[in-house]
Structures are given as C-alpha cells and as structure tokens.
Write a protein that holds these residues in place. Structure first.
Motif, PDB file in Angstrom:
ATOM      1  N   ILE A 119      53.913   9.611  21.764  1.00  0.00           N
ATOM      2  CA  ILE A 119      53.188   8.467  21.195  1.00  0.00           C
ATOM      3  C   ILE A 119      52.089   8.930  20.240  1.00  0.00           C
ATOM      4  N   SER A 120      51.387  10.000  20.606  1.00  0.00           N
ATOM      5  CA  SER A 120      50.267  10.448  19.760  1.00  0.00           C
ATOM      6  C   SER A 120      50.724  11.322  18.592  1.00  0.00           C
ATOM      7  N   GLY A 121      52.035  11.584  18.492  1.00  0.00           N
ATOM      8  CA  GLY A 121      52.542  12.397  17.378  1.00  0.00           C
ATOM      9  C   GLY A 121      52.346  13.889  17.599  1.00  0.00           C
ATOM     10  N   ARG A 122      51.853  14.269  18.777  1.00  0.00           N
ATOM     11  CA  ARG A 122      51.694  15.705  19.050  1.00  0.00           C
ATOM     12  C   ARG A 122      53.064  16.377  19.111  1.00  0.00           C
ATOM     13  N   THR A 123      54.062  15.636  19.624  1.00  0.00           N
ATOM     14  CA  THR A 123      55.434  16.148  19.570  1.00  0.00           C
ATOM     15  C   THR A 123      56.302  15.162  18.796  1.00  0.00           C
ATOM     16  N   ILE A 124      57.318  15.709  18.123  1.00  0.00           N
ATOM     17  CA  ILE A 124      58.278  14.884  17.382  1.00  0.00           C
ATOM     18  C   ILE A 124      59.656  15.111  18.004  1.00  0.00           C
ATOM     19  N   TRP A 125      60.442  14.039  18.073  1.00  0.00           N
ATOM     20  CA  TRP A 125      61.744  14.093  18.740  1.00  0.00           C
ATOM     21  C   TRP A 125      62.858  13.744  17.755  1.00  0.00           C
ATOM     22  N   CYS A 126      64.048  14.289  18.024  1.00  0.00           N
ATOM     23  CA  CYS A 126      65.209  13.958  17.184  1.00  0.00           C
ATOM     24  C   CYS A 126      66.395  13.538  18.064  1.00  0.00           C
ATOM     25  N   GLN A 127      67.395  12.964  17.390  1.00  0.00           N
ATOM     26  CA  GLN A 127      68.590  12.460  18.089  1.00  0.00           C
ATOM     27  C   GLN A 127      69.780  13.365  17.794  1.00  0.00           C
ATOM     28  N   MET A 128      70.398  13.921  18.831  1.00  0.00           N
ATOM     29  CA  MET A 128      71.500  14.862  18.654  1.00  0.00           C
ATOM     30  C   MET A 128      72.778  14.260  19.211  1.00  0.00           C
ATOM     31  N   PHE A 129      73.439  13.436  18.398  1.00  0.00           N
ATOM     32  CA  PHE A 129      74.675  12.769  18.812  1.00  0.00           C
ATOM     33  C   PHE A 129      75.881  13.308  18.031  1.00  0.00           C
ATOM     34  N   ILE A 171      67.026  14.531  22.016  1.00  0.00           N
ATOM     35  CA  ILE A 171      67.829  13.867  23.046  1.00  0.00           C
ATOM     36  C   ILE A 171      69.276  14.123  22.670  1.00  0.00           C
ATOM     37  N   VAL A 172      69.974  14.852  23.548  1.00  0.00           N
ATOM     38  CA  VAL A 172      71.324  15.296  23.230  1.00  0.00           C
ATOM     39  C   VAL A 172      72.309  14.629  24.184  1.00  0.00           C
ATOM     40  N   ILE A 173      73.501  14.319  23.670  1.00  0.00           N
ATOM     41  CA  ILE A 173      74.547  13.807  24.559  1.00  0.00           C
ATOM     42  C   ILE A 173      75.677  14.843  24.604  1.00  0.00           C
ATOM     43  N   ALA A 174      76.140  15.114  25.823  1.00  0.00           N
ATOM     44  CA  ALA A 174      77.136  16.174  26.009  1.00  0.00           C
ATOM     45  C   ALA A 174      78.157  15.752  27.063  1.00  0.00           C
ATOM     46  N   ARG A 175      79.290  16.460  27.049  1.00  0.00           N
ATOM     47  CA  ARG A 175      80.347  16.131  28.008  1.00  0.00           C
ATOM     48  C   ARG A 175      80.116  16.894  29.308  1.00  0.00           C
ATOM     49  N   THR A 176      79.980  16.157  30.386  1.00  0.00           N
ATOM     50  CA  THR A 176      79.768  16.789  31.694  1.00  0.00           C
ATOM     51  C   THR A 176      81.011  16.690  32.575  1.00  0.00           C
ATOM     52  N   ASP A 177      81.976  15.839  32.188  1.00  0.00           N
ATOM     53  CA  ASP A 177      83.234  15.786  32.953  1.00  0.00           C
ATOM     54  C   ASP A 177      84.397  15.504  31.992  1.00  0.00           C
ATOM     55  N   LEU A 227      67.782  15.842  32.858  1.00  0.00           N
ATOM     56  CA  LEU A 227      68.871  14.867  32.673  1.00  0.00           C
ATOM     57  C   LEU A 227      68.207  13.505  32.477  1.00  0.00           C
ATOM     58  N   LEU A 228      68.608  12.788  31.436  1.00  0.00           N
ATOM     59  CA  LEU A 228      68.020  11.464  31.180  1.00  0.00           C
ATOM     60  C   LEU A 228      69.011  10.410  31.670  1.00  0.00           C
ATOM     61  N   GLY A 229      68.567   9.557  32.583  1.00  0.00           N
ATOM     62  CA  GLY A 229      69.496   8.592  33.176  1.00  0.00           C
ATOM     63  C   GLY A 229      70.382   9.283  34.199  1.00  0.00           C
ATOM     64  N   ASP A 230      71.457   8.591  34.591  1.00  0.00           N
ATOM     65  CA  ASP A 230      72.319   9.144  35.650  1.00  0.00           C
ATOM     66  C   ASP A 230      73.425  10.032  35.079  1.00  0.00           C
ATOM     67  N   LEU A 231      73.895  10.956  35.938  1.00  0.00           N
ATOM     68  CA  LEU A 231      74.990  11.846  35.551  1.00  0.00           C
ATOM     69  C   LEU A 231      76.234  11.016  35.205  1.00  0.00           C
ATOM     70  N   ASN A 232      76.873  11.379  34.113  1.00  0.00           N
ATOM     71  CA  ASN A 232      78.104  10.737  33.630  1.00  0.00           C
ATOM     72  C   ASN A 232      77.924   9.271  33.229  1.00  0.00           C
ATOM     73  N   GLN A 233      76.665   8.853  33.091  1.00  0.00           N
ATOM     74  CA  GLN A 233      76.389   7.494  32.595  1.00  0.00           C
ATOM     75  C   GLN A 233      75.877   7.544  31.153  1.00  0.00           C
ATOM     76  N   GLY A 234      76.118   8.688  30.497  1.00  0.00           N
ATOM     77  CA  GLY A 234      75.555   8.897  29.160  1.00  0.00           C
ATOM     78  C   GLY A 234      76.011   7.881  28.133  1.00  0.00           C
TER      79      GLY A 234
END
Ligand SMILES: Cc1cc2nc3c(=O)[nH]c(=O)nc-3n(C[C@H](O)[C@H](O)[C@H](O)COP(=O)(O)OP(=O)(O)OC[C@H]3O[C@@H](n4cnc5c(N)ncnc54)[C@H](O)[C@@H]3O)c2cc1C
Length: 403
Positions: A119-129, A171-177, A227-234
């Motif tokens: 929120i304060s801009g101290r860190t910046i985030w990207c989307q890795m889809f 924030i990355v999305i990957a195949r876990t199963d 892990l963000l959210g539940d496993l295999n619920q990406g």
C-alpha cells in the motif's frame, strides 16, 4: 501505516485530499498521450507521501496498512484526482490487481506481512500468468510447482510480465497437479522476484521502451505458507485476478485511455484551429461520450467491489470498452495531427507523445485478455449464447495434445 490520521468526515476528507493533490501533483493537460519511461522512482516517492498523509489504500483495513475508510471516500478521492496527473502508473498492477488479491485471498499473516508495504509503495508487485504457450488459454500453462517438504519447487517460464524488472514480489500461477483437467490442477503463489532462481529478461517494444519481460524460474524454492488461497484452487483465484485486471485496464489506473484524453484532444484541436471541422467535432464528441460511459461502468463495478463482490463479466465490458476507446483516441489524434503525428520525441522528452500513444493503443486490445476473448465472455455470460466447444474439458492436462 500512516503517520497522519485522515478525517472520516467526508467534507474534511475532501479538503485534506485536495490539499495533498495540489501540493504533490500537476494538472492534467500538459505532456503527451503516454507515460514515458517507467516512472518507478516517482511512483514510489508519491505513494510513500500519500501513505504518510493517510491517503493510501483508502478502503483497505487499517490493521493491514490501509486507511479503513469507505467507498464514498474512495469515490471522492477519484473525483478530485480526475483533473490531476497522479504519478503512480507504475503501481497500476501492484495496486489494481495484486493488492485486492492479497486482501481477498491472503491469510491474516500474509495480509499483515505484505499489504502495508504494498500500500505504501515500499514494495511493488507484478502478475505472472502468461506463458509462451498459454495466454488467452492461461489454464493450459506449463509452469510446474512440486512439493518438497515444507517448500514448493517451481520451474518454468512466463512472458509478457509487466514491470517484473522493477518489482519486488510477484503473484504466480503454476500447475500443482497435472493428472486432473487443466482448470483443476492450478495453484497460486507469492514469489520474491529478487531470488536468484528467478531470471528476469526485459523485452524491447516498438516504441523503444521496455515495459514487460520474459521470466524464467529454475528450481525456485517457495515457502509453503506463500501459497495464496487453497491448493489446486488457483483457477478461481486466477479468474478473480483477471477480473480485477480487466476492471483496472477498463476503468482505473491501468487504463491507457485515461479519462482526460478527450479534453486533451479538444485542447489540441483548439491549438491547431480545427474545432470548426465537422468530422473533428464528431470524433471529439464521440470520444467524450465514450469516456463518460466508461466512468459510469467503472462506478458500477467499483460499487460491487466495495460491497465485497468479485466483479463478474461486467469487467469484460469495461475492458473491451477501454480497448475500443484507446483505438478511437489513437485515430482522432492522428486525424488531428496529420503527417506531424509521426514526429518522434526521444524518451524522457516533455512534449506531446501522440506517436507513442498511437503505437501503444493496440496493446489495450491484448493485455488482460484480447478483445476476441472479452467478446466470447460477454456472448456466453451476458447474452447467453452457446459456449465454445471444448473436446478436452474432462481430460487430464497431461493427456491433452500440445506443442
Ligand atoms: C502490454 C501488455 C502487457 C501484459 N502484461 C502482462 C502481465 O503483466 N502479466 C501476464 O501474465 N500477462 C501479461 N500480458 C499478456 C496478455 O495477458 C496476453 O498477451 C493475452 O492474454 C493474449 O495471450 P497471447 O498473447 O498468448 O495470445 P493468444 O492467446 O495466442 O491469442 C492469439 C490470437 O488468437 C485469438 N484467440 C485466442 N483464443 C481465442 C478464442 N477462444 N476465441 C477467439 N479468438 C481467440 C486472440 O484474440 C488473439 O488474436 C500482457 C500483454 C500485453 C500486450
């Protein structure tokens, strides 16, 4: 967390917001059609000052670094800032997409660890889809995460990753199963972009700028509690993030076609003495109307988000409208400028950048899902048209033929 407390009273809040913006921003109307360079240093400094003034993350909970205010405060702030240039475009993905994901799907530990600095801009985030083989069909992605004790090990490649070269987290999305149909075996993770197992390679665009990257993961170790959210619920999280993205591009800070563009083009027509030309007048009126519509669609969506709902297919309407608007702005600007529209300003210049905007306009029809994909979503989910056939719907990802 802010050092200054901001008033909850709407009138006092508006006065504080106006005071801050007048002291820290320039009026819209100068400059060109597109931000030049990545503006990262400026964005971090601006966001830090905003947070110190208690005006960052207005609707996010105070315990996680927000201001804990209401959507009415956010709307008032947006209304005030319409006439101003806020130098925070480098934070569009970090705040428009990653922050709402952390807030909505993060554990309390993740929210308290990551949200205040975001929120304060101290860190910046990207989307890795997106990947070389998975863009529109992002659920077909190949990046693999395999559990190893109390860590996940990630291998694979992403592409088009905007801002990865200046981001701290992704924030990355990957195949876990791989043994279930493609939408069912995906999970979402937080990753530290500074980790040496991540190789970020910038890609140069037609304009000369480097806005996005190829990103390679080689045995990246991720703690299990990232892990963000539940496993295999990406996939359901990915849909939510894509909707935040479409809303951001179609209505918010991520919009190439910002609300001020029609006024800027009206100013340009006046300078060029073309305001009596009926075709020019028609083009400008059309743009102005489209921008108004965009604002109304945006308000409706923001209301839904403030009420705790994940935006639905209306996000696709906003996204498609934003893309069509960007193209209209490109066409009207080139019509006004004629051959002079090809004039090129070196990066870092302060003059009009319509040539740059002209080149970038097509990106609005691709980023965040192409126009064709948005039309498919609107056709299927708004108009109730038959769904696209999918012969591999119930087939395990590993069994689906691919290049
Ligand atoms: C400026 C920019 C920034 C971006 N930033 C990011 C980022 O930060 N992070 C990230 O993960 N990604 C990012 N992207 C990637 C973006 O999400 C993808 O480019 C987009 O989803 C399209 O995927 P693709 O390029 O693989 O095209 P493809 O999916 O290969 O599509 C090629 C063509 O086929 C059409 N098509 C595909 N499927 C269908 C269908 N079912 N029906 C009809 N037509 C179809 C498409 O409309 C398109 O015209 C960015 C892209 C751009 C342009």
């Amino acid at each position: 967390m802010s050092d200054t407390s901001v008033s909850c009273d709407l009138v006092s809040f508006q006065e504080q917001a106006i005071g801050f913006i007048e002291a820290n921003c320039s009026k819209r109307g100068g400059g060109g059609g597109q931000i030049v360079g990545d503006g990262v240093t400026e964005a971090r400094a601006f966001q830090s000052a905003l947070a110190t003034a208690g005006l960052a993350g207005l609707t996010y909970p105070a315990e996680f670094g927000g201001a804990g205010l209401t959507k009415e405060h956010q709307e008032a702030f947006d209304e005030i800032s319409t006439a101003w240039h806020l130098p925070n475009q480098a934070l569009a993905i970090s705040h428009g997409m990653c922050l709402p994901m952390l807030n909505q799907f993060g554990t309390d530990t993740q929210r308290s660890t990551f949200m205040p600095d975001n929120i304060s801009g101290r860190t910046i985030w990207c989307q890795m889809f997106s990947e070389p083989g998975a863009g529109s069909d992002v659920a077909g992605l190949s990046t693999r995460a395999i559990r190893d004790g109390d860590q996940w090990v990630l291998n694979g490649q992403k592409v088009w990753t905007s801002g990865a070269h200046y981001s701290d987290y992704g924030i990355v999305i990957a195949r876990t199963d791989p043994n279930v149909p493609k939408h069912q075996g995906l999970s979402m993770f937080i990753v530290d972009v500074a980790d040496p197992a991540i190789d970020v390679r910038p890609l140069r665009q037609i304009s000369g700028a480097e806005g996005f990257n190829e990103v390679f993961f080689t045995d990246l170790h991720i703690p299990v509690d990232w892990l963000l959210g539940d496993l295999n619920q990406g996939w359901s999280l990915a849909l939510a993030m894509l909707m935040f993205e479409r809303v951001s591009i179609g209505t918010g800070a991520g919009a190439l076609a910002g609300e001020w563009q029609s006024q800027r083009l009206i100013n340009l027509a006046e300078q060029l003495d073309q305001t009596q030309d009926p075709c020019v007048r028609q083009g400008l009126a059309d743009l102005w109307i489209r921008e108004r519509i965009k604002v109304f669609v945006g308000k409706r969506i923001r209301d839904a988000v403030s009420a705790g709902k994940v935006p639905g297919p209306e996000g696709s309407i906003a996204k498609l409208n934003g893309a069509l608007l960007a193209r209209s702005i490109r066409d009207v600007s080139m019509q006004l400028l004629g051959p002079a529209g090809q004039a090129w300003e070196p990066e870092g210049g302060t003059g009009e950048q319509w040539s740059n905007f002209c080149l970038a306009a097509a990106a609005a029809s691709i980023a965040g899902g192409t126009d064709e994909v948005q039309r498919n979503i609107i056709g299927e989910r708004v108009l109730g048209l038959p769904r696209e056939p999918n012969p591999f719907k119930d087939v395990a990802w590993e069994q689906v033929p691919r290049n």
